[in-house]
Write an enzyme that holds these catalytic residues in place. Structure first.
Site, short mmCIF file in Angstrom:
data_model
loop_
_atom_site.label_atom_id
_atom_site.label_comp_id
_atom_site.label_asym_id
_atom_site.label_seq_id
_atom_site.Cartn_x
_atom_site.Cartn_y
_atom_site.Cartn_z
N HIS A 139 -57.78 59.27 45.84
CA HIS A 139 -56.53 59.20 46.60
C HIS A 139 -56.59 60.15 47.80
O HIS A 139 -57.57 60.86 47.99
CB HIS A 139 -55.32 59.50 45.70
N CYS A 171 -59.02 64.46 40.31
CA CYS A 171 -59.36 63.25 41.07
C CYS A 171 -60.27 63.59 42.25
O CYS A 171 -60.63 64.74 42.46
CB CYS A 171 -58.07 62.61 41.60
#
Length: 164
Positions: free
Chosen positions: A128, A140
């Site tokens: 992201h 992430c």
């Protein structure tokens, strides 16, 4: 490794002959991922989906799924829906996917601990938008918005995120 793989290396993320600056989890890279450790897990992770905010961007690829109001991601190991997309109202711990900021305007999903989730092994590893250069994620992979938008239409179900 194939040129169509996304490869995290010391100098960023390699993809299709390009190198993109990226961030990883605040807990670094680990081979012993646990829920809440903030680490990015080592491995070959298949890309299994793309989510996007239709109110903020055009569909990045024909298989992207819109993020709607009420879409959440379960991060509670006590829930049967642990590490899956769920809808509000939802009584367990979760992340809101339709955020006020732009962090999840475009999300590439990996198969980390999915679809058969092991409680406590860690929930979703997304690719992201980053908050800013060098600022770590919760596990992430974070990228600049323009790099994420360039990558998304060029990946497919055969693409892997490789973290060594």
């Amino acid at each position: 490794m194939k040129p169509s793989d996304l490869v995290v290396c010391p100098l960023g993320l390699r993809f299709r002959g390009r190198r993109f600056p990226c961030t990883v989890g605040r807990g670094g890279i680990t081979s012993r991922k646990r829920e809440g450790d903030g680490a990015t897990p080592v491995g070959d992770h298949r890309i299994v989906g793309v989510l996007y905010r239709p109110d903020r961007m055009v569909r990045p690829t024909d298989w992207a799924v819109p993020i709607r109001p009420g879409d959440l991601w379960s991060d509670d190991p006590k829930s049967e829906a642990y590490n899956h997309m769920v809808r509000a109202p939802y009584p367990f711990s979760h992340e809101v996917l339709r955020r006020a900021d732009a962090l999840y305007d475009l999300v590439i999903l990996t198969d980390w601990n999915w679809p058969y989730s092991v409680p406590g092994r860690g929930s979703a590893i997304f690719i992201h938008r980053w908050r800013r250069p060098g600022y770590p994620t919760e596990g992430c992979i974070g990228l600049r918005a323009q790099d994420l938008r360039w990558i998304a239409p060029r990946i497919g179900f055969g693409t892997r995120l490789i973290v060594r």
